[in-house]
Scaffold this motif. Structure first.
Motif, PDB file in Angstrom:
ATOM      1  N   LYS A  78       0.855  -1.185   0.000  1.00 53.75           N
ATOM      2  CA  LYS A  78       0.000   0.000   0.000  1.00 53.75           C
ATOM      3  C   LYS A  78       0.890   1.234   0.000  1.00 53.75           C
ATOM      4  CE  LYS A  78      -3.651  -2.361   2.460  1.00 53.75           C
ATOM      5  NZ  LYS A  78      -4.371  -2.493   3.714  1.00 53.75           N
ATOM      6  N   LEU A  79       0.530   2.217  -0.790  1.00 54.27           N
ATOM      7  CA  LEU A  79       1.319   3.443  -0.914  1.00 54.27           C
ATOM      8  C   LEU A  79       0.501   4.635  -0.442  1.00 54.27           C
ATOM      9  CD1 LEU A  79       3.741   4.442  -3.598  1.00 54.27           C
ATOM     10  CD2 LEU A  79       1.806   5.958  -3.271  1.00 54.27           C
ATOM     11  N   ASN A  80       1.065   5.427   0.466  1.00 61.15           N
ATOM     12  CA  ASN A  80       0.458   6.685   0.911  1.00 61.15           C
ATOM     13  C   ASN A  80       1.378   7.828   0.508  1.00 61.15           C
ATOM     14  OD1 ASN A  80      -1.450   5.154   2.177  1.00 61.15           O
ATOM     15  ND2 ASN A  80      -0.867   5.714   4.243  1.00 61.15           N
ATOM     16  N   VAL A  81       0.826   8.859  -0.098  1.00 63.24           N
ATOM     17  CA  VAL A  81       1.603  10.048  -0.444  1.00 63.24           C
ATOM     18  C   VAL A  81       1.623  10.966   0.766  1.00 63.24           C
ATOM     19  CG1 VAL A  81       1.692  12.078  -1.927  1.00 63.24           C
ATOM     20  CG2 VAL A  81       1.096   9.859  -2.904  1.00 63.24           C
ATOM     21  N   ASP A  82       2.825  11.338   1.218  1.00 56.32           N
ATOM     22  CA  ASP A  82       2.989  12.220   2.374  1.00 56.32           C
ATOM     23  C   ASP A  82       3.261  13.668   1.991  1.00 56.32           C
ATOM     24  OD1 ASP A  82       2.690  10.180   4.206  1.00 56.32           O
ATOM     25  OD2 ASP A  82       4.823   9.841   4.448  1.00 56.32           O
ATOM     26  N   LYS A  83       4.026  13.857   0.926  1.00 55.74           N
ATOM     27  CA  LYS A  83       4.456  15.211   0.592  1.00 55.74           C
ATOM     28  C   LYS A  83       4.654  15.332  -0.911  1.00 55.74           C
ATOM     29  CE  LYS A  83       7.262  17.138   3.422  1.00 55.74           C
ATOM     30  NZ  LYS A  83       8.402  17.523   4.227  1.00 55.74           N
ATOM     31  N   ILE A  84       4.226  16.456  -1.455  1.00 53.58           N
ATOM     32  CA  ILE A  84       4.458  16.781  -2.856  1.00 53.58           C
ATOM     33  C   ILE A  84       5.192  18.114  -2.853  1.00 53.58           C
ATOM     34  CG2 ILE A  84       3.399  17.266  -5.084  1.00 53.58           C
ATOM     35  CD1 ILE A  84       0.924  15.659  -3.848  1.00 53.58           C
ATOM     36  N   LYS A  85       6.375  18.104  -3.412  1.00 53.19           N
ATOM     37  CA  LYS A  85       7.210  19.301  -3.399  1.00 53.19           C
ATOM     38  C   LYS A  85       7.374  19.813  -4.826  1.00 53.19           C
ATOM     39  CE  LYS A  85      11.407  20.981  -1.310  1.00 53.19           C
ATOM     40  NZ  LYS A  85      12.553  20.656  -0.492  1.00 53.19           N
ATOM     41  N   PHE A  86       7.085  21.103  -5.007  1.00 52.04           N
ATOM     42  CA  PHE A  86       7.206  21.752  -6.304  1.00 52.04           C
ATOM     43  C   PHE A  86       8.502  22.557  -6.313  1.00 52.04           C
ATOM     44  CE2 PHE A  86       2.740  21.142  -5.406  1.00 52.04           C
ATOM     45  CZ  PHE A  86       2.242  20.640  -6.589  1.00 52.04           C
ATOM     46  N   VAL A  87       9.322  22.351  -7.329  1.00 54.03           N
ATOM     47  CA  VAL A  87      10.594  23.072  -7.437  1.00 54.03           C
ATOM     48  C   VAL A  87      10.672  23.740  -8.806  1.00 54.03           C
ATOM     49  CG1 VAL A  87      11.806  21.531  -5.855  1.00 54.03           C
ATOM     50  CG2 VAL A  87      11.818  21.027  -8.294  1.00 54.03           C
ATOM     51  N   ASP A  88      11.567  24.704  -8.926  1.00 57.49           N
ATOM     52  CA  ASP A  88      11.789  25.382 -10.202  1.00 57.49           C
ATOM     53  C   ASP A  88      13.253  25.295 -10.569  1.00 57.49           C
ATOM     54  OD1 ASP A  88       9.236  26.440 -10.975  1.00 57.49           O
ATOM     55  OD2 ASP A  88       9.378  27.804  -9.273  1.00 57.49           O
ATOM     56  N   SER A  89      13.493  25.125 -11.847  1.00 54.42           N
ATOM     57  CA  SER A  89      14.844  25.111 -12.365  1.00 54.42           C
ATOM     58  C   SER A  89      14.870  25.981 -13.619  1.00 54.42           C
ATOM     59  CB  SER A  89      15.265  23.680 -12.711  1.00 54.42           C
ATOM     60  OG  SER A  89      16.426  23.669 -13.503  1.00 54.42           O
ATOM     61  N   LYS A  90      15.834  26.876 -13.709  1.00 52.30           N
ATOM     62  CA  LYS A  90      15.941  27.711 -14.910  1.00 52.30           C
ATOM     63  C   LYS A  90      16.206  26.852 -16.137  1.00 52.30           C
ATOM     64  CE  LYS A  90      17.433  31.837 -12.559  1.00 52.30           C
ATOM     65  NZ  LYS A  90      18.474  32.814 -12.344  1.00 52.30           N
ATOM     66  N   LYS A  91      16.927  25.770 -15.945  1.00 52.06           N
ATOM     67  CA  LYS A  91      17.315  24.913 -17.060  1.00 52.06           C
ATOM     68  C   LYS A  91      16.232  23.898 -17.432  1.00 52.06           C
ATOM     69  CE  LYS A  91      21.254  22.123 -18.539  1.00 52.06           C
ATOM     70  NZ  LYS A  91      22.529  21.549 -18.128  1.00 52.06           N
ATOM     71  N   PHE A  92      15.511  23.361 -16.433  1.00 52.12           N
ATOM     72  CA  PHE A  92      14.585  22.260 -16.692  1.00 52.12           C
ATOM     73  C   PHE A  92      13.121  22.605 -16.458  1.00 52.12           C
ATOM     74  CE2 PHE A  92      18.602  20.363 -15.104  1.00 52.12           C
ATOM     75  CZ  PHE A  92      19.050  19.867 -16.326  1.00 52.12           C
ATOM     76  N   GLY A  93      12.807  23.809 -16.049  1.00 55.53           N
ATOM     77  CA  GLY A  93      11.416  24.194 -15.803  1.00 55.53           C
ATOM     78  C   GLY A  93      10.940  23.747 -14.433  1.00 55.53           C
ATOM     79  N   ARG A  94       9.629  23.663 -14.312  1.00 56.60           N
ATOM     80  CA  ARG A  94       9.028  23.267 -13.039  1.00 56.60           C
ATOM     81  C   ARG A  94       9.220  21.781 -12.820  1.00 56.60           C
ATOM     82  NH1 ARG A  94       3.160  22.203 -11.360  1.00 56.60           N
ATOM     83  NH2 ARG A  94       3.207  21.430 -13.477  1.00 56.60           N
ATOM     84  N   GLY A  95       9.457  21.412 -11.571  1.00 56.48           N
ATOM     85  CA  GLY A  95       9.645  20.010 -11.243  1.00 56.48           C
ATOM     86  C   GLY A  95       8.825  19.613 -10.036  1.00 56.48           C
ATOM     87  N   VAL A  96       8.649  18.305  -9.870  1.00 49.71           N
ATOM     88  CA  VAL A  96       7.861  17.766  -8.764  1.00 49.71           C
ATOM     89  C   VAL A  96       8.589  16.554  -8.181  1.00 49.71           C
ATOM     90  CG1 VAL A  96       5.668  16.701  -8.092  1.00 49.71           C
ATOM     91  CG2 VAL A  96       5.685  18.513  -9.802  1.00 49.71           C
ATOM     92  N   THR A  97       8.637  16.500  -6.850  1.00 49.52           N
ATOM     93  CA  THR A  97       9.149  15.349  -6.123  1.00 49.52           C
ATOM     94  C   THR A  97       8.034  14.866  -5.206  1.00 49.52           C
ATOM     95  OG1 THR A  97      11.361  16.302  -6.111  1.00 49.52           O
ATOM     96  CG2 THR A  97      10.951  14.530  -4.556  1.00 49.52           C
ATOM     97  N   ILE A  98       7.861  13.555  -5.122  1.00 50.02           N
ATOM     98  CA  ILE A  98       6.822  12.979  -4.274  1.00 50.02           C
ATOM     99  C   ILE A  98       7.484  12.133  -3.191  1.00 50.02           C
ATOM    100  CG2 ILE A  98       4.772  11.508  -4.179  1.00 50.02           C
ATOM    101  CD1 ILE A  98       4.452  12.028  -7.212  1.00 50.02           C
ATOM    102  N   LYS A  99       7.123  12.387  -1.928  1.00 43.70           N
ATOM    103  CA  LYS A  99       7.572  11.545  -0.821  1.00 43.70           C
ATOM    104  C   LYS A  99       6.392  10.688  -0.392  1.00 43.70           C
ATOM    105  CE  LYS A  99      11.145  14.601   0.891  1.00 43.70           C
ATOM    106  NZ  LYS A  99      11.672  15.322   2.027  1.00 43.70           N
ATOM    107  N   CYS A 100       6.658   9.403  -0.205  1.00 49.40           N
ATOM    108  CA  CYS A 100       5.562   8.498   0.135  1.00 49.40           C
ATOM    109  C   CYS A 100       6.023   7.422   1.106  1.00 49.40           C
ATOM    110  CB  CYS A 100       4.981   7.879  -1.136  1.00 49.40           C
ATOM    111  SG  CYS A 100       6.184   7.178  -2.236  1.00 49.40           S
ATOM    112  N   ARG A 101       5.044   6.686   1.628  1.00 49.24           N
ATOM    113  CA  ARG A 101       5.300   5.567   2.538  1.00 49.24           C
ATOM    114  C   ARG A 101       4.676   4.316   1.955  1.00 49.24           C
ATOM    115  NH1 ARG A 101       2.576   6.747   7.637  1.00 49.24           N
ATOM    116  NH2 ARG A 101       1.366   8.187   6.411  1.00 49.24           N
ATOM    117  N   LEU A 102       5.373   3.206   2.138  1.00 52.23           N
ATOM    118  CA  LEU A 102       4.844   1.909   1.723  1.00 52.23           C
ATOM    119  C   LEU A 102       4.455   1.122   2.968  1.00 52.23           C
ATOM    120  CD1 LEU A 102       7.417   0.907  -1.021  1.00 52.23           C
ATOM    121  CD2 LEU A 102       5.160   1.898  -1.332  1.00 52.23           C
ATOM    122  N   TRP A 103       3.288   0.492   2.912  1.00 52.10           N
ATOM    123  CA  TRP A 103       2.744  -0.293   4.014  1.00 52.10           C
ATOM    124  C   TRP A 103       2.483  -1.709   3.552  1.00 52.10           C
ATOM    125  CZ3 TRP A 103       2.322   2.120   8.660  1.00 52.10           C
ATOM    126  CH2 TRP A 103       2.306   3.505   8.666  1.00 52.10           C
TER     127      TRP A 103
END
Length: 184
Positions: A78-103
């Motif tokens: 089972k996967l729970n999403v804990d955090k979604i982080k939005f980042v910006d890069s001049k070279k690569f544009g907008r980015g997203v990282t997802i932190k999650c937990r497995l049960w």
């Protein structure tokens, strides 16, 4: 609080989901007025639109993790999403990282915390640190649209207080049991 047509720039940096608490870190710059940064945690239920916008995120996280999410016996974790982080890069544009937990692991009752690589809208090229280089991961257009909508709903929840409204019966019950102390 400013209306949406009075805002020159708004940005969501992070969405935290922990039990019944949702946190949103955001920045807003009104056309006329001082900029505002907020880190708001709320326990009331967000509007159904927020849940609909967040629904595809676990599936995206599973894809981005790129590992089989199964126990040694082949049962799905089972996967729970804990955090979604939005980042910006001049070279690569907008980015997203997802932190999650497995049960649901066979030999442990604790959860396993994982973080996806950061996926960018313009995933062309390589990133590098002092020891290694790696290809940048690219979001699909559909994934980008999911995170655009989710950021919009998270901002509405945090800044405008867009949340689920009680039913008439729930409101009546709260009123009769002192849930609205400012009304006599």
């Amino acid at each position: 609080m400013y209306k949406s047509d009075e805002i020159a720039l708004k940005k969501v940096y992070q969405i935290d989901i922990s039990g019944n608490q949702i946190g949103v870190t955001y920045y807003v710059m009104p056309i006329e007025g001082a900029t505002e940064e907020g880190n708001l945690y709320r326990t009331d239920k967000p509007h159904q639109d927020f849940y609909e916008a967040a629904k595809p995120v676990p599936t995206i996280a599973k894809k981005w993790l790129e590992i089989p999410l199964q126990t040694t016996e082949g049962q799905e974790l089972k996967l729970n999403v804990d955090k979604i982080k939005f980042v910006d890069s001049k070279k690569f544009g907008r980015g997203v990282t997802i932190k999650c937990r497995l049960w649901n692991m066979k030999y442990s009752e604790d959860s396993l915390r994982l973080q996806t690589p950061t996926y960018y809208e313009e995933g062309k090229g390589t990133r590098q640190d002092k020891d290694s280089a790696w290809e940048v991961q690219k979001m699909t257009k559909k994934e980008s649209e999911v995170f655009d909508r989710l950021a919009e709903e998270a901002f509405a929840y945090a800044y405008y207080g867009k949340r689920e409204q009680p039913t008439v019966a729930e409101a009546q019950d709260a009123y009769e049991n002192g849930g609205y102390p400012d009304e006599e």
